[in-house]
Design a protein around this motif. Structure first.
Motif, short mmCIF file in Angstrom:
data_model
loop_
_atom_site.label_atom_id
_atom_site.label_comp_id
_atom_site.label_asym_id
_atom_site.label_seq_id
_atom_site.Cartn_x
_atom_site.Cartn_y
_atom_site.Cartn_z
N ILE A 78 15.04 -8.66 111.81
CA ILE A 78 15.77 -8.88 113.07
C ILE A 78 16.88 -10.04 112.94
CG2 ILE A 78 15.56 -9.90 115.55
CD1 ILE A 78 12.77 -8.47 115.65
N GLU A 79 16.62 -11.02 112.27
CA GLU A 79 17.61 -11.94 112.14
C GLU A 79 18.85 -11.37 111.15
OE1 GLU A 79 15.54 -15.37 110.42
OE2 GLU A 79 14.61 -16.01 112.42
N ASN A 80 18.38 -10.93 110.19
CA ASN A 80 19.35 -10.09 109.36
C ASN A 80 20.29 -9.09 110.06
OD1 ASN A 80 18.62 -11.40 106.90
ND2 ASN A 80 17.39 -9.81 106.57
N GLN A 81 19.61 -8.35 110.95
CA GLN A 81 20.31 -7.53 111.87
C GLN A 81 21.27 -8.12 112.90
OE1 GLN A 81 17.43 -5.34 113.89
NE2 GLN A 81 17.44 -3.57 112.18
N ILE A 82 21.00 -9.26 113.46
CA ILE A 82 21.87 -9.93 114.19
C ILE A 82 22.95 -10.49 113.34
CG2 ILE A 82 21.88 -12.21 115.46
CD1 ILE A 82 18.80 -11.89 116.43
N ALA A 83 22.79 -11.08 112.12
CA ALA A 83 23.74 -11.47 111.21
C ALA A 83 24.93 -10.20 111.02
CB ALA A 83 23.18 -12.17 110.09
N VAL A 84 24.21 -9.30 110.63
CA VAL A 84 25.26 -8.17 110.22
C VAL A 84 26.14 -7.82 111.38
CG1 VAL A 84 23.51 -6.03 110.74
CG2 VAL A 84 25.31 -6.39 108.50
N VAL A 85 25.23 -7.64 112.75
CA VAL A 85 26.29 -7.33 113.90
C VAL A 85 27.42 -8.39 114.09
CG1 VAL A 85 26.20 -7.02 116.31
CG2 VAL A 85 24.33 -5.90 114.93
N MET A 86 26.96 -9.67 113.94
CA MET A 86 27.91 -10.74 114.13
C MET A 86 28.93 -10.67 113.16
SD MET A 86 28.93 -12.98 116.00
CE MET A 86 28.33 -14.54 116.77
N LYS A 87 28.55 -10.45 112.01
CA LYS A 87 29.61 -10.33 110.98
C LYS A 87 30.58 -9.11 111.06
CE LYS A 87 30.49 -9.77 105.88
NZ LYS A 87 29.67 -9.64 104.63
N ASN A 88 30.22 -7.97 111.40
CA ASN A 88 31.03 -6.73 111.11
C ASN A 88 31.41 -6.46 112.72
OD1 ASN A 88 30.65 -5.64 108.56
ND2 ASN A 88 28.50 -6.27 109.08
N PHE A 89 30.78 -6.68 113.86
CA PHE A 89 31.25 -6.17 115.01
C PHE A 89 30.72 -7.19 116.05
CE2 PHE A 89 30.12 -2.48 112.94
CZ PHE A 89 31.40 -1.59 113.13
N PRO A 90 31.50 -8.50 116.04
CA PRO A 90 31.22 -9.58 116.93
C PRO A 90 31.16 -9.20 118.16
CG PRO A 90 33.26 -9.97 115.77
CD PRO A 90 32.42 -8.74 115.16
N GLU A 91 32.05 -8.46 118.56
CA GLU A 91 32.28 -8.02 119.98
C GLU A 91 30.95 -7.26 120.45
OE1 GLU A 91 34.04 -4.51 117.70
OE2 GLU A 91 33.64 -6.47 117.49
N TYR A 92 29.95 -6.90 119.61
CA TYR A 92 28.82 -6.48 120.11
C TYR A 92 27.32 -7.31 120.14
CZ TYR A 92 31.31 -2.00 119.87
OH TYR A 92 32.33 -1.07 119.78
N SER A 93 27.78 -8.58 119.40
CA SER A 93 26.61 -9.25 119.21
C SER A 93 25.83 -9.74 120.39
CB SER A 93 26.99 -10.62 118.45
OG SER A 93 27.94 -11.33 119.19
N ASN A 94 26.65 -10.07 121.42
CA ASN A 94 25.87 -10.58 122.81
C ASN A 94 24.86 -9.40 123.34
OD1 ASN A 94 26.71 -13.27 122.86
ND2 ASN A 94 28.50 -12.77 124.18
N LEU A 95 25.58 -8.07 123.24
CA LEU A 95 25.03 -7.01 123.74
C LEU A 95 23.58 -6.42 122.81
CD1 LEU A 95 24.71 -4.32 125.22
CD2 LEU A 95 26.25 -3.15 123.58
N PHE A 96 23.80 -6.95 121.59
CA PHE A 96 22.62 -6.68 120.68
C PHE A 96 21.59 -7.50 120.92
CE2 PHE A 96 20.50 -6.89 116.32
CZ PHE A 96 20.18 -5.50 116.43
N ASN A 97 21.78 -8.57 121.17
CA ASN A 97 20.74 -9.99 121.31
C ASN A 97 19.88 -9.69 122.32
OD1 ASN A 97 21.01 -11.40 119.00
ND2 ASN A 97 22.80 -12.24 119.86
N GLU A 98 20.97 -9.20 123.70
CA GLU A 98 20.37 -8.83 124.99
C GLU A 98 19.41 -7.80 124.87
OE1 GLU A 98 19.66 -9.80 128.71
OE2 GLU A 98 20.43 -11.17 127.39
N LEU A 99 19.96 -6.77 124.28
CA LEU A 99 19.03 -5.56 124.06
C LEU A 99 17.80 -5.78 123.44
CD1 LEU A 99 21.79 -2.86 123.62
CD2 LEU A 99 20.32 -3.21 125.42
N LEU A 100 17.82 -6.69 122.28
CA LEU A 100 16.57 -6.99 121.52
C LEU A 100 15.52 -7.69 122.33
CD1 LEU A 100 18.02 -8.70 118.40
CD2 LEU A 100 16.40 -6.75 118.32
N THR A 101 16.03 -8.52 123.36
CA THR A 101 15.16 -9.25 124.24
C THR A 101 14.66 -8.29 125.17
OG1 THR A 101 16.28 -11.31 123.90
CG2 THR A 101 14.86 -10.90 125.76
#
Length: 140
Positions: A78-101
């Motif tokens: 999960i931490e690796n997924q968060i990092a890869v989203v942040m690196k490649n598509f930072p505009e989706y990082s908040n969405l990704f984190n919220e959806l994980l929760t």
């Protein structure tokens, strides 16, 4: 079918989640597959296959048929997924984190799972994962 005004807005909001937002997820997933080196045509087929399987599984079970790192409580993945989203598509990082929760909360609630983080969990080796967390299913 007749819906009063309050029910109509709920109906249309549900349709937005089911239709419009699923297209958003389709598009984001496709972009991630393309970034991973998969051509667009194949990426679309892969995304459609995953989405179809998830929806089909939801139709045949009363449980929330989730698979992957959330079900395993695999924080490293999960931490690796968060990092890869942040690196490649930072505009989706908040969405990704919220959806994980949200997904984790739905998974635990719908499947009646309670994770207990206790120091005495290690005494019960048959029901403890490698992180020392006792996993207990509630009975309905």
């Amino acid at each position: 079918m007749f819906l009063d005004d309050n029910s109509k807005i709920l109906y249309h909001t549900a349709a937005t989640f089911a239709s419009n937002f699923s297209l958003t997820f389709f598009n984001i997933s496709k972009k991630l597959f393309i970034k991973a080196g998969i051509n667009e045509t194949l990426a679309k087929k892969i995304v459609a296959s995953y989405m179809y399987a998830s929806i089909n599984n939801s139709l045949i079970t009363d449980l929330f048929p989730l698979t992957g790192p959330i079900t395993r409580d695999d924080t490293n993945v999960i931490e690796n997924q968060i990092a890869v989203v942040m690196k490649n598509f930072p505009e989706y990082s908040n969405l990704f984190n919220e959806l994980l929760t949200i997904t984790k909360n739905i998974y635990y609630k719908e499947n009646n799972i309670c994770l207990l983080y206790t120091s005495d969990a290690a005494d019960e080796r048959s029901s403890v994962d490698l992180g020392g967390r006792r996993i207990k299913k509630k009975k309905k």
